[in-house]
Design a protein around this motif. Structure first.
Motif, mmCIF file in Angstrom:
data_model
loop_
_atom_site.group_PDB
_atom_site.id
_atom_site.type_symbol
_atom_site.label_atom_id
_atom_site.label_comp_id
_atom_site.label_asym_id
_atom_site.label_seq_id
_atom_site.Cartn_x
_atom_site.Cartn_y
_atom_site.Cartn_z
ATOM 1 N N SER A 1 -75.711 -6.600 -72.719
ATOM 2 C CA SER A 1 -74.456 -7.229 -73.120
ATOM 3 C C SER A 1 -74.651 -8.742 -73.104
ATOM 4 C CB SER A 1 -73.320 -6.814 -72.186
ATOM 5 O OG SER A 1 -73.553 -7.263 -70.870
ATOM 6 N N VAL A 2 -74.268 -9.387 -74.196
ATOM 7 C CA VAL A 2 -74.574 -10.802 -74.384
ATOM 8 C C VAL A 2 -73.376 -11.675 -74.051
ATOM 9 C CG1 VAL A 2 -75.154 -12.582 -76.093
ATOM 10 C CG2 VAL A 2 -76.352 -10.381 -76.108
ATOM 11 N N VAL A 3 -73.652 -12.706 -73.253
ATOM 12 C CA VAL A 3 -72.711 -13.801 -73.019
ATOM 13 C C VAL A 3 -73.240 -14.986 -73.820
ATOM 14 C CG1 VAL A 3 -71.646 -15.333 -71.329
ATOM 15 C CG2 VAL A 3 -72.244 -12.990 -70.680
ATOM 16 N N LEU A 4 -72.549 -15.346 -74.884
ATOM 17 C CA LEU A 4 -72.966 -16.478 -75.716
ATOM 18 C C LEU A 4 -72.255 -17.730 -75.224
ATOM 19 C CD1 LEU A 4 -74.384 -17.697 -78.221
ATOM 20 C CD2 LEU A 4 -72.348 -17.069 -79.547
ATOM 21 N N ALA A 5 -73.012 -18.662 -74.680
ATOM 22 C CA ALA A 5 -72.450 -19.900 -74.135
ATOM 23 C C ALA A 5 -72.730 -21.043 -75.099
ATOM 24 C CB ALA A 5 -73.052 -20.197 -72.765
ATOM 25 N N GLY B 1 -77.673 -13.894 -71.099
ATOM 26 C CA GLY B 1 -76.994 -15.128 -71.485
ATOM 27 C C GLY B 1 -77.757 -15.812 -72.608
ATOM 28 N N ILE B 2 -77.047 -16.241 -73.642
ATOM 29 C CA ILE B 2 -77.639 -17.038 -74.716
ATOM 30 C C ILE B 2 -76.936 -18.392 -74.711
ATOM 31 C CG2 ILE B 2 -77.958 -17.302 -77.203
ATOM 32 C CD1 ILE B 2 -78.159 -14.307 -77.458
ATOM 33 N N ILE B 3 -77.695 -19.448 -74.440
ATOM 34 C CA ILE B 3 -77.134 -20.796 -74.343
ATOM 35 C C ILE B 3 -77.537 -21.590 -75.580
ATOM 36 C CG2 ILE B 3 -77.094 -22.943 -73.026
ATOM 37 C CD1 ILE B 3 -77.670 -21.297 -70.512
ATOM 38 N N SER B 4 -76.532 -21.972 -76.355
ATOM 39 C CA SER B 4 -76.779 -22.716 -77.595
ATOM 40 C C SER B 4 -75.734 -23.814 -77.692
ATOM 41 C CB SER B 4 -76.701 -21.771 -78.806
ATOM 42 O OG SER B 4 -77.023 -22.452 -79.994
ATOM 43 N N ALA B 5 -75.916 -24.851 -76.893
ATOM 44 C CA ALA B 5 -74.911 -25.908 -76.767
ATOM 45 C C ALA B 5 -75.611 -27.265 -76.824
ATOM 46 C CB ALA B 5 -74.160 -25.733 -75.451
ATOM 47 N N ARG B 6 -74.860 -28.319 -76.543
ATOM 48 C CA ARG B 6 -75.483 -29.641 -76.456
ATOM 49 C C ARG B 6 -76.500 -29.636 -75.326
ATOM 50 N NH1 ARG B 6 -71.877 -34.454 -75.541
ATOM 51 N NH2 ARG B 6 -71.369 -33.210 -73.705
ATOM 52 N N THR B 7 -77.634 -30.274 -75.553
ATOM 53 C CA THR B 7 -78.709 -30.276 -74.550
ATOM 54 C C THR B 7 -78.203 -30.758 -73.196
ATOM 55 O OG1 THR B 7 -80.358 -30.645 -76.285
ATOM 56 C CG2 THR B 7 -81.013 -31.168 -74.035
ATOM 57 N N ALA B 8 -77.345 -31.769 -73.201
ATOM 58 C CA ALA B 8 -76.856 -32.330 -71.942
ATOM 59 C C ALA B 8 -76.007 -31.341 -71.154
ATOM 60 C CB ALA B 8 -76.048 -33.598 -72.220
ATOM 61 N N ASP B 9 -75.408 -30.350 -71.838
ATOM 62 C CA ASP B 9 -74.550 -29.362 -71.167
ATOM 63 C C ASP B 9 -75.330 -28.170 -70.611
ATOM 64 O OD1 ASP B 9 -72.357 -30.890 -71.838
ATOM 65 O OD2 ASP B 9 -71.908 -29.753 -73.657
ATOM 66 N N ASN B 10 -76.599 -28.051 -71.000
ATOM 67 C CA ASN B 10 -77.354 -26.840 -70.659
ATOM 68 C C ASN B 10 -77.527 -26.594 -69.166
ATOM 69 O OD1 ASN B 10 -77.560 -26.259 -73.340
ATOM 70 N ND2 ASN B 10 -79.716 -26.798 -73.549
ATOM 71 N N PRO C 1 -84.482 -28.343 -76.494
ATOM 72 C CA PRO C 1 -85.624 -28.401 -75.578
ATOM 73 C C PRO C 1 -85.282 -27.902 -74.177
ATOM 74 C CG PRO C 1 -84.636 -30.565 -75.757
ATOM 75 C CD PRO C 1 -83.873 -29.681 -76.700
ATOM 76 N N GLY C 2 -84.015 -27.490 -73.982
ATOM 77 C CA GLY C 2 -83.620 -26.903 -72.707
ATOM 78 C C GLY C 2 -82.800 -27.829 -71.841
ATOM 79 N N ALA C 3 -83.276 -29.072 -71.716
ATOM 80 C CA ALA C 3 -82.601 -30.074 -70.886
ATOM 81 C C ALA C 3 -83.034 -31.454 -71.361
ATOM 82 C CB ALA C 3 -82.940 -29.870 -69.406
ATOM 83 N N PRO C 4 -82.266 -32.493 -70.985
ATOM 84 C CA PRO C 4 -82.626 -33.834 -71.433
ATOM 85 C C PRO C 4 -83.928 -34.374 -70.845
ATOM 86 C CG PRO C 4 -80.305 -33.741 -70.805
ATOM 87 C CD PRO C 4 -80.947 -32.458 -70.345
ATOM 88 N N SER C 5 -84.326 -33.863 -69.675
ATOM 89 C CA SER C 5 -85.522 -34.401 -69.012
ATOM 90 C C SER C 5 -86.302 -33.291 -68.328
ATOM 91 C CB SER C 5 -85.123 -35.455 -67.967
ATOM 92 O OG SER C 5 -84.453 -34.828 -66.875
ATOM 93 N N VAL C 6 -87.555 -33.594 -68.011
ATOM 94 C CA VAL C 6 -88.408 -32.648 -67.295
ATOM 95 C C VAL C 6 -87.811 -32.319 -65.934
ATOM 96 C CG1 VAL C 6 -90.663 -32.329 -66.213
ATOM 97 C CG2 VAL C 6 -90.519 -33.336 -68.500
#
Length: 365
Positions: free
Chosen positions: A5-9, A90-99, A119-124
């Motif tokens: 079951s998918v939670v699309l964020a 969970g599928i996260i497809s939002a602004r990078t800063a919100d991830n 890229p997942g997040a703004p920084s390493v």
């Protein structure tokens, strides 16, 4: 058949946002091991979003999906806990800063795995923190590097491996911006993390996944100065931004792998794997994304979804493949072949941060 079951964020505006396209592929049954159950949309579910572009389109779409028993929320925290035996993706497809916040929410509501857009997040540092939190909860995090499962990549690597003579391999990524200071300045500001963290991050993920490229394993980096260009341009805000409008470089690893990456903001709308004779430079093979089959299907998708963002169509089968492989892993443990993990994403982002000043220094001398 058991389905995750998918939670699309992060859904965004219909026809324009990648989250909406993820939902569309799920609703069409393109990923047999997954079923969309919950949609989290932090912006359009707010009252503050009324009268903003896309608001009416989103809520018209929401009403149709609610008739199919799909629930909508403003925040991940509102999603109910999983029922007994429920396997949740969970599928996260939002602004990078919100991830980072969205990932924490997915962990808290019992997701068994997370599919996270690049890229997942703004920084390493932030991405490594996300990785560590997921690891503590025994939650796998997969990344949306769709080129990792694209046919052009497999065909390029197969050809190079079967060729007896020494060859050079280049992965080229083209965008279709107009070659003028106004459009490139807008591009530089909107993608202020820089080309290697944004446009070319897919190619760096290929290098990390398949060629063993990490910052500890890079022996040398050689910029192609005849191809490359680094500029400082003013964005719409008037602030200056320094970035590559095109760049090409070869990486040699300490264990002898050689591979090149090229990216051109104004080169077109495709991605290409190129194999050349290392001795003569003669081109031996060229494989393109989208391939012939995908290109042939684009008019059908355009008719089905008038006004859709063109790049969704060129990547259509690869994104369906990515989600299906991840969902099947959640359901029955089948390895998600070729799909990058968050560990790969961390290494890829490190490589991007490492290469950017080196290449800028070479090209701005």
């Amino acid at each position: 058949m058991t389905k995750a079951s998918v939670v699309l964020a992060g859904c965004g505006c219909p026809l324009r946002s990648m989250g909406w396209y993820h939902a569309t592929q799920l609703l069409e049954g393109r990923c047999p091991s997954a079923q969309l159950k919950y949609v989290v949309e932090p912006w359009y579910m707010q009252k503050a979003a009324e009268n903003t572009p896309g608001y009416e389109e989103f809520h018209a779409w929401r009403k149709k999906l609610e008739e199919q028993q799909i629930s909508f929320y403003e925040s991940v925290e509102e999603v109910p806990s999983p029922s007994e035996g429920e396997l949740r993706l969970g599928i996260i497809s939002a602004r990078t800063a919100d991830n980072p916040k969205l990932l924490n929410g997915c962990l808290d509501i019992g997701c068994n795995a997370v599919f996270l857009e690049k890229p997942g997040a703004p920084s390493v540092v932030e991405l490594e923190d996300m990785r560590d939190k997921a690891l503590k909860k025994n939650v796998k995090v997969f990344m949306g590097f769709n080129k990792n499962v694209s046919s052009y990549l497999g065909r390029t690597r197969d050809f190079a491996a079967k060729t007896e003579k020494k060859v050079d391999v280049t992965f080229l990524h083209n965008n279709a911006y107009e070659n003028n200071e106004t459009e490139l300045g807008e591009c530089f500001e909107r993608n202020s993390e820089g080309m290697l963290k944004n446009m070319a991050i897919h190619e760096l993920a290929i290098l990390t996944t398949f060629y063993g490229v990490t910052i500890d394993n890079i022996a040398s980096v050689e910029a192609d100065k005849t191809f490359s260009s680094c500029k400082t341009l003013k964005g719409p805000s008037g602030a200056p931004f320094t970035d590559f409008d095109k760049v090409k470089f070869k990486i040699t690893t300490k264990d002898g792998n050689e591979v090149s990456v090229a990216a051109d903001r104004c080169g077109g709308d495709d991605s290409v794997g190129i194999v050349t004779d290392a001795a003569t430079g003669k081109e031996l093979a060229r494989y393109t994304m989208p391939d012939e089959e995908v290109v042939a299907n684009i008019p059908n998708l355009e008719k089905k979804y008038p006004g859709i963002m063109p790049h969704f169509l060129t990547q259509d089968p690869d994104y369906a493949t990515l989600k299906q492989r991840v969902a099947k892993n959640v359901v029955d443990g089948t390895p998600a072949d070729g799909v990058a993990t968050i560990d790969i994403a961390c290494e890829t982002l490190k490589v991007a941060e490492y290469l950017t000043p080196i290449l800028q220094k070479e090209l701005l001398q």
